[in-house]
Scaffold this motif. Structure first.
Motif, PDB file in Angstrom:
ATOM      1  N   LEU A 148       0.839  -1.194   0.000  1.00 44.82           N
ATOM      2  CA  LEU A 148       0.000   0.000   0.000  1.00 44.82           C
ATOM      3  C   LEU A 148       0.874   1.243   0.000  1.00 44.82           C
ATOM      4  O   LEU A 148       1.748   1.407   0.847  1.00 44.82           O
ATOM      5  CB  LEU A 148      -0.922   0.007   1.225  1.00 44.82           C
ATOM      6  N   ARG A 149       0.611   2.128  -0.949  1.00 42.42           N
ATOM      7  CA  ARG A 149       1.435   3.321  -1.131  1.00 42.42           C
ATOM      8  C   ARG A 149       0.524   4.489  -1.471  1.00 42.42           C
ATOM      9  O   ARG A 149      -0.418   4.363  -2.255  1.00 42.42           O
ATOM     10  CB  ARG A 149       2.441   3.071  -2.265  1.00 42.42           C
ATOM     11  N   ARG A 150       0.804   5.629  -0.864  1.00 44.94           N
ATOM     12  CA  ARG A 150       0.028   6.842  -1.144  1.00 44.94           C
ATOM     13  C   ARG A 150       0.993   7.993  -1.365  1.00 44.94           C
ATOM     14  O   ARG A 150       2.059   8.082  -0.730  1.00 44.94           O
ATOM     15  CB  ARG A 150      -0.902   7.168   0.035  1.00 44.94           C
ATOM     16  N   GLU A 151       0.615   8.919  -2.261  1.00 43.37           N
ATOM     17  CA  GLU A 151       1.435  10.077  -2.566  1.00 43.37           C
ATOM     18  C   GLU A 151       0.600  11.344  -2.455  1.00 43.37           C
ATOM     19  O   GLU A 151      -0.619  11.321  -2.629  1.00 43.37           O
ATOM     20  CB  GLU A 151       2.026   9.980  -3.975  1.00 43.37           C
ATOM     21  N   ALA A 152       1.276  12.457  -2.163  1.00 44.76           N
ATOM     22  CA  ALA A 152       0.628  13.761  -2.105  1.00 44.76           C
ATOM     23  C   ALA A 152       1.673  14.824  -2.406  1.00 44.76           C
ATOM     24  O   ALA A 152       2.880  14.547  -2.419  1.00 44.76           O
ATOM     25  CB  ALA A 152      -0.015  14.001  -0.738  1.00 44.76           C
ATOM     26  N   SER A 153       1.197  16.047  -2.634  1.00 45.82           N
ATOM     27  CA  SER A 153       2.086  17.178  -2.876  1.00 45.82           C
ATOM     28  C   SER A 153       1.735  18.313  -1.931  1.00 45.82           C
ATOM     29  O   SER A 153       0.559  18.503  -1.572  1.00 45.82           O
ATOM     30  CB  SER A 153       1.966  17.662  -4.329  1.00 45.82           C
ATOM     31  N   GLY A 154       2.757  19.047  -1.524  1.00 44.14           N
ATOM     32  CA  GLY A 154       2.516  20.190  -0.659  1.00 44.14           C
ATOM     33  C   GLY A 154       1.757  21.286  -1.393  1.00 44.14           C
ATOM     34  O   GLY A 154       1.957  21.515  -2.593  1.00 44.14           O
ATOM     35  N   ASP A 155       0.872  22.004  -0.670  1.00 50.22           N
ATOM     36  CA  ASP A 155       0.115  23.080  -1.290  1.00 50.22           C
ATOM     37  C   ASP A 155       0.917  24.378  -1.234  1.00 50.22           C
ATOM     38  O   ASP A 155       2.113  24.380  -0.937  1.00 50.22           O
ATOM     39  CB  ASP A 155      -1.255  23.227  -0.633  1.00 50.22           C
ATOM     40  N   SER A 156       0.250  25.506  -1.506  1.00 49.15           N
ATOM     41  CA  SER A 156       0.947  26.790  -1.567  1.00 49.15           C
ATOM     42  C   SER A 156       1.541  27.187  -0.229  1.00 49.15           C
ATOM     43  O   SER A 156       2.443  28.025  -0.173  1.00 49.15           O
ATOM     44  CB  SER A 156      -0.010  27.878  -2.070  1.00 49.15           C
ATOM     45  N   ARG A 157       1.030  26.604   0.872  1.00 48.03           N
ATOM     46  CA  ARG A 157       1.592  26.895   2.184  1.00 48.03           C
ATOM     47  C   ARG A 157       2.557  25.804   2.637  1.00 48.03           C
ATOM     48  O   ARG A 157       2.987  25.782   3.783  1.00 48.03           O
ATOM     49  CB  ARG A 157       0.469  27.042   3.215  1.00 48.03           C
ATOM     50  N   GLY A 158       2.820  24.847   1.745  1.00 49.17           N
ATOM     51  CA  GLY A 158       3.718  23.756   2.117  1.00 49.17           C
ATOM     52  C   GLY A 158       3.047  22.683   2.942  1.00 49.17           C
ATOM     53  O   GLY A 158       3.716  21.820   3.510  1.00 49.17           O
ATOM     54  N   GLU A 159       1.712  22.699   3.026  1.00 49.41           N
ATOM     55  CA  GLU A 159       0.984  21.725   3.833  1.00 49.41           C
ATOM     56  C   GLU A 159       0.485  20.571   2.965  1.00 49.41           C
ATOM     57  O   GLU A 159       0.247  20.737   1.758  1.00 49.41           O
ATOM     58  CB  GLU A 159      -0.188  22.399   4.539  1.00 49.41           C
ATOM     59  N   PHE A 160       0.328  19.421   3.568  1.00 55.06           N
ATOM     60  CA  PHE A 160      -0.208  18.262   2.858  1.00 55.06           C
ATOM     61  C   PHE A 160      -1.129  17.493   3.789  1.00 55.06           C
ATOM     62  O   PHE A 160      -1.057  17.617   5.017  1.00 55.06           O
ATOM     63  CB  PHE A 160       0.918  17.352   2.354  1.00 55.06           C
ATOM     64  N   ARG A 161      -2.012  16.700   3.198  1.00 55.57           N
ATOM     65  CA  ARG A 161      -2.959  15.909   3.983  1.00 55.57           C
ATOM     66  C   ARG A 161      -3.222  14.599   3.257  1.00 55.57           C
ATOM     67  O   ARG A 161      -3.477  14.589   2.046  1.00 55.57           O
ATOM     68  CB  ARG A 161      -4.272  16.668   4.185  1.00 55.57           C
ATOM     69  N   LEU A 162      -3.156  13.491   3.989  1.00 57.42           N
ATOM     70  CA  LEU A 162      -3.459  12.167   3.461  1.00 57.42           C
ATOM     71  C   LEU A 162      -4.557  11.570   4.328  1.00 57.42           C
ATOM     72  O   LEU A 162      -4.343  11.276   5.507  1.00 57.42           O
ATOM     73  CB  LEU A 162      -2.214  11.281   3.484  1.00 57.42           C
ATOM     74  N   ASP A 163      -5.746  11.411   3.751  1.00 61.81           N
ATOM     75  CA  ASP A 163      -6.912  10.926   4.489  1.00 61.81           C
ATOM     76  C   ASP A 163      -7.100   9.423   4.334  1.00 61.81           C
ATOM     77  O   ASP A 163      -6.646   8.811   3.364  1.00 61.81           O
ATOM     78  CB  ASP A 163      -8.178  11.633   3.992  1.00 61.81           C
ATOM     79  N   ASP A 164      -7.802   8.842   5.304  1.00 63.07           N
ATOM     80  CA  ASP A 164      -8.288   7.459   5.232  1.00 63.07           C
ATOM     81  C   ASP A 164      -7.182   6.426   5.110  1.00 63.07           C
ATOM     82  O   ASP A 164      -7.343   5.387   4.472  1.00 63.07           O
ATOM     83  CB  ASP A 164      -9.287   7.293   4.072  1.00 63.07           C
ATOM     84  N   LEU A 165      -6.061   6.687   5.739  1.00 62.16           N
ATOM     85  CA  LEU A 165      -5.037   5.647   5.836  1.00 62.16           C
ATOM     86  C   LEU A 165      -5.494   4.584   6.837  1.00 62.16           C
ATOM     87  O   LEU A 165      -6.025   4.914   7.900  1.00 62.16           O
ATOM     88  CB  LEU A 165      -3.706   6.243   6.289  1.00 62.16           C
ATOM     89  N   LEU A 166      -5.289   3.335   6.483  1.00 59.85           N
ATOM     90  CA  LEU A 166      -5.617   2.272   7.422  1.00 59.85           C
ATOM     91  C   LEU A 166      -4.679   2.341   8.617  1.00 59.85           C
ATOM     92  O   LEU A 166      -3.500   2.676   8.468  1.00 59.85           O
ATOM     93  CB  LEU A 166      -5.490   0.911   6.738  1.00 59.85           C
ATOM     94  N   PRO A 167      -5.148   2.041   9.825  1.00 60.18           N
ATOM     95  CA  PRO A 167      -4.267   2.072  10.994  1.00 60.18           C
ATOM     96  C   PRO A 167      -3.080   1.134  10.822  1.00 60.18           C
ATOM     97  O   PRO A 167      -3.202   0.039  10.286  1.00 60.18           O
ATOM     98  CB  PRO A 167      -5.185   1.611  12.133  1.00 60.18           C
TER      99      PRO A 167
END
Length: 936
Positions: free
Chosen positions: A15-34
């Motif tokens: 299981l692998r998930r990717e994201a990119s930082g937004d204009s404020r450098g913040e990122f969010r990854l939802d619904d990751l399994l524990p």
């Protein structure tokens, strides 16, 4: 830093998930399994930053990543670790009041009877409670918000695990099968429904690329138990008891990086017993002498001999099994299927301390559940979660005796008698609180879909949850039965045998003895009928939720939920219009309908001060919950008979002006992290309940209405700390007040609240504390890592006394010196209990360990009656001079002890939690348990 690349890789899977930082450098990854993840952050011109991160259920973890030049390697500093409830990080994004219980906690903290829910007491705002349904053995009830715990919502792996008949937990699971669970006590987001207080979110263990498993044995015996002085004092033989738990788990890869499995099996072999106190044995022997003299003779039959044992064996056998498959066909998709069963058999179930074995039953329960889930990542910002759940329950309860009659003497009934009031004869499965079924069948099918979208500053979610229950049915005992309730105990009638003979010879079935003449005041007759009930119910919930990060320090969570039901008031295919009691009753003129206005807005705010080490939070929300079928089962069975006389008791109707009960939650709090090892929080909760359940007993009909009101106020303090890897602890203190309206029992959102005077339902004295109104409660738990590799894990609970209502057979509440007592006016004894586990792990090979341990429950052997006291003053061991107005106790014919305080009438009748006999989880005398666990 905008446009940084973030990658998380699940440990032990693909299981692998990717994201990119937004204009404020913040990122969010939802619904990751524990579980555990490897986090990598990459940015142009900077060195890669990486860390091992634990993701826990039902929580949002904030991570601050500082990027450095390529020449400097960087490791992300994660605040705290979620391996235990003692090591949870500060929550900067949510207003939900919750505690996360991990697999480590379940393994190390001593669990009496190995009920995983028992450990929920670590969450602030919870308290121990006796199980409130005899059809669900060994499942701990958890009180939240001053309620009975039946109004809580429970899910396991996303599948609904709430009992839609009586509320609370439905299926039990082995603690070794559980990965972790969140105990959310207030202010849940809009994705949660079916609760007016708390919700429990459970996730089970799953397989990985490494083979892993365990085997364990837990053993208890009478030699390791202390005597219970109320029930089993010396010199009587010690109460027989033994229990062995055999547990095994195994998990690993079927196809590495693609397909994994996990399985668990726990078998419980228990031979426990009910010991009779000297006072009970004295009354039983008097009853046996009356039988020998031929005085136990009724119009339906006679008994010439009654056996009086010193104890009653209660054998219990239980199988808890689970199997789970996880499949990752691609990095963006992950499937799982989990099947679980709970099959148990109890003999002499429902026998209580002051009842003979004839009143018991053989209870056989089968639970099963199947959950299929999929999580699909549509792109960098879109995640969809699908759950299909199918579950079933089949219960049978076969009573030990079929004499056609029962004798119910005052000494058998206590304040919390919910397993029956019979001393001898047939178990009626009918109590002062409610009627329990002899047959239960339930089929539940659930489809749930949630969609989340993480975008710059916002993370909206949408979801729909549909539950179809084509079978929610069962039956009450429906044979013709006579119940004789003499006003005095058997020993009284040894010198007045004529009075007992007159009571038992009266035939309430004779038309000449029925109202309005009623010359049989201590006898009732229930004719044979159709005690069956059945529903086909559908439940629909939809919601929209958003988490808006307004600034780096301020997060607002807001949403709206809507819930409704279909067919809630259709009983065996009939509406209430088929109930013959509807015609001419003079009270109810219409029929109830499904409620269509359950719109529930939710709002939560979290604001971080300074560097984020301090968080202010608050919120408000509306919560609806309509689980109450067991309360109005008499109205359901009435439509099957088409006549006023039915097997479930007097005519019963549901008021036409039905409104789904709801609670309004208002919360505020502050949380501060002194450093990575110490966190302190303070939270205030106000829960205002409206449209709670109540029963009105008019002379010609019983009416169930939703017009009750209640309130719960609480201030909860929570401290967690870790000292030099030698001590980990949590400490909770709760100051609370829970109040409601009732007659003899006060409960929040429960069906047991009656009305003393149906023409004056809110009379003076009918408002008071709930049965779970605990003003002060302190919990201390943790682990001490001692010398030579020994670990000492403890769980201590202390709380002020719980409320008690004293009742009388010549009224509703006792009158003392001319003054009628009020609802739950009196208090019992403070509850104090400490459990301790001592263990030492022996490690060998690379991943193997063997851990012998010993556990001590109620270490200081304190008598903890809770609020389990003799409630009916006619059943007190020392009689009173006048049941209608108590002014003196009568230890001798002169009634020479003046009663100056109601406390003189308080007599403990058992331990908190012993209403269903042995094996319960709280309030037990001192007991020790030894065991051995092998893990790899």
């Amino acid at each position: 830093m905008p446009a940084a690349k973030i990658v998380v890789q699940a440990a032990g899977s693909s299981l692998r998930r990717e994201a990119s930082g937004d204009s404020r450098g913040e990122f969010r990854l939802d619904d990751l399994l524990p579980g555990s993840y490897r986090l990598r952050v990459e940015g142009p011109g900077f060195a890669e930053a990486s860390a091992e991160v634990d993701v826990v259920v039902s929580s949002v973890s904030e991570i601050i990543v500082t990027m450095k030049p390529p020449s400097i390697q960087q490791t992300v500093n994660v605040q705290g670790s979620a391996s235990s409830i003692t090591r949870q990080s500060i929550d900067t994004a949510s207003a939900v009041h919750q505690a996360i219980i991990t697999a480590h906690d379940l393994e190390t903290i001593p669990l009496a009877a190995r009920s995983f829910a028992n450990i929920a007491y670590l969450a602030p705002g919870t308290e121990p409670l006796e199980p409130s349904d005899p059809t669900k053995a060994r499942i701990t009830a958890v009180s939240t918000g001053g309620s009975s715990g039946l109004n809580n919502e429970i899910s396991v792996d996303g599948g609904d695990n709430s009992d839609d008949w009586i509320g609370g937990f439905l299926q039990n699971f082995s603690p070794d099968a559980i990965q972790e669970f969140a105990m959310r006590t207030a202010q849940e987001d809009a994705d949660t429904g079916g609760t007016t207080a708390a919700s429990v979110v459970v996730t089970t263990k799953h397989g990985t690329n490494e083979w892993h498993g365990s085997g364990a044995f837990y053993g208890r015996a009478a030699a390791l138990n202390a005597r219970f002085p109320i029930d089993n004092p010396a010199p009587d033989p010690k109460q027989p008891f033994s229990r062995q738990n055999y547990v095994g788990t195994l998990g690993g890869p079927i196809v590495k990086e693609r397909l994994w499995f996990f399985s668990s099996l726990e078998y419980v072999h228990e031979n426990s017993s009910i010991a009779y106190s000297p006072s009970s044995q004295a009354e039983f022997n008097a009853l046996a002498q009356l039988a020998r003299e031929g005085l136990i003779s009724t119009p339906v039959g006679a008994v010439n001999s009654i056996e009086v044992p010193s104890s009653v064996p209660v054998p219990f056998r239980d199988y808890l099994a689970m199997a789970r498959l996880d499949w990752a066909p691609s990095p963006s998709s992950q499937w799982f299927v989990r099947a679980a069963v709970d099959n148990y058999l109890t003999r002499n179930a429902l026998v209580q301390q002051a009842a003979l074995p004839s009143t018991g039953a053989t209870s056989h329960d089968n639970y099963m559940s199947l959950v299929l889930g999929n999580q699909y990542v549509f792109g960098p910002n879109w995640v969809g979660s699908f759950v299909f759940n199918a579950s079933g329950l089949h219960l049978t309860a076969t009573r030990n005796a079929n004499l056609g009659f029962a004798l119910a003497f005052p000494f058998t009934s206590t304040l919390s008698t919910i397993s029956g009031v019979e001393t001898f004869g047939d178990n009626q499965f009918f109590t002062p609180i409610t009627a329990f079924p002899v047959l239960r069948n339930q089929e539940k099918y659930q489809i749930r879909y949630d969609l989340s979208h993480a975008q710059e500053r916002q993370a909206p979610r949408w979801g729909v949850n549909f539950i179809h229950e084509p079978v929610l049915s069962g039956a009450l005992a429906a044979t013709a039965e006579y119940v004789y309730s003499p006003p005095q105990d058997p020993s009284f009638y040894l010198s007045s045998p004529g009075e007992l003979a007159a009571i038992l010879s009266c035939n309430p079935n004779d038309p000449r003895n029925q109202p309005p003449n009623s010359p049989c005041p201590f006898s009732t007759f229930t004719p044979a009928g159709d005690g069956s009930f059945g529903q086909n119910v559908q439940r629909l919930g939809i919601y929209a939720q958003d988490s808006w990060r307004v600034t780096p320090h301020l997060t607002i969570n807001y949403g709206l939920r809507y819930d409704t039901t279909f067919g809630l008031f259709i009983a065996s295919g009939h509406q209430q219009s088929a109930n013959p009691a509807l015609a001419g009753n003079g009270i109810v003129s219409g029929i109830p309908h499904d409620y269509r206005k359950a719109f529930a807005p939710r709002l939560g705010v979290a604001y971080g001060l300074g560097s984020g080490s301090t968080v202010l939070r608050g919120g408000a929300g509306l919560y609806f919950n309509d689980l109450a079928q067991n309360g109005w089962v008499q109205a359901f069975t009435a439509v099957n008979n088409f006549n006023i006389q039915n097997a479930s008791g007097p005519p019963a109707l549901i008021d036409a002006h039905y409104h789904t009960p709801y609670a309004w939650h208002t919360t505020a709090g502050i949380q501060h992290a002194f450093n990575a090892n110490w966190i302190l929080s303070a939270d205030y909760t106000l829960e205002t309940g409206m449209h709670g359940y109540r029963r009105y007993d008019f002379p010609n009909v019983s009416v169930f209405r939703t017009d009750n009101r209640s309130s719960y106020n609480a201030l909860a303090l929570h401290l967690q700390g870790n000292v030099a890897e030698r001590l980990s602890l949590v400490a909770n203190y709760t100051l609370a007040s829970a109040r409601t309206w009732g007659c003899q029992i006060g409960e929040l959102f429960d069906y047991v609240n009656g009305v003393c005077d149906p023409l004056n339902a809110f009379a003076q004295g009918d408002y008071g504390p709930s049965g779970e109104d605990v003003r002060h409660r302190l919990v201390l738990a943790g682990t001490v890592r001692a010398a030579a590799g020994f670990d000492l894990t403890f769980l201590s609970q202390a709380e002020t006394a719980r409320p008690i209502t004293l009742t009388t057979p010549v009224g509703n509440r006792a009158v003392i010196n001319g003054v009628k007592s009020t609802l739950d006016q009196f208090r019992g004894r403070p509850y104090i209990q400490t459990d301790l586990r001592v263990s030492r792990s022996i490690k060998f090979r690379e991943r193997w360990s063997l851990t012998p341990f010993i556990e001590f429950f109620n270490l200081f052997n304190r008598n903890n009656p809770g609020n389990n006291y003799v409630g009916d003053i006619s059943a007190l061991p020392i009689p009173v001079n006048d049941l209608g107005n108590v002014t003196a106790l009568c230890p001798d014919p002169r009634c020479s002890v003046p009663v100056t305080s109601g406390k003189q009438l308080l007599v403990a009748a058992g331990a908190l939690g012993d209403f269903f006999g042995p094996g319960t989880t709280v309030g037990i005398p001192f007991a020790a348990q030894i065991g051995l666990k092998l893990t790899f």
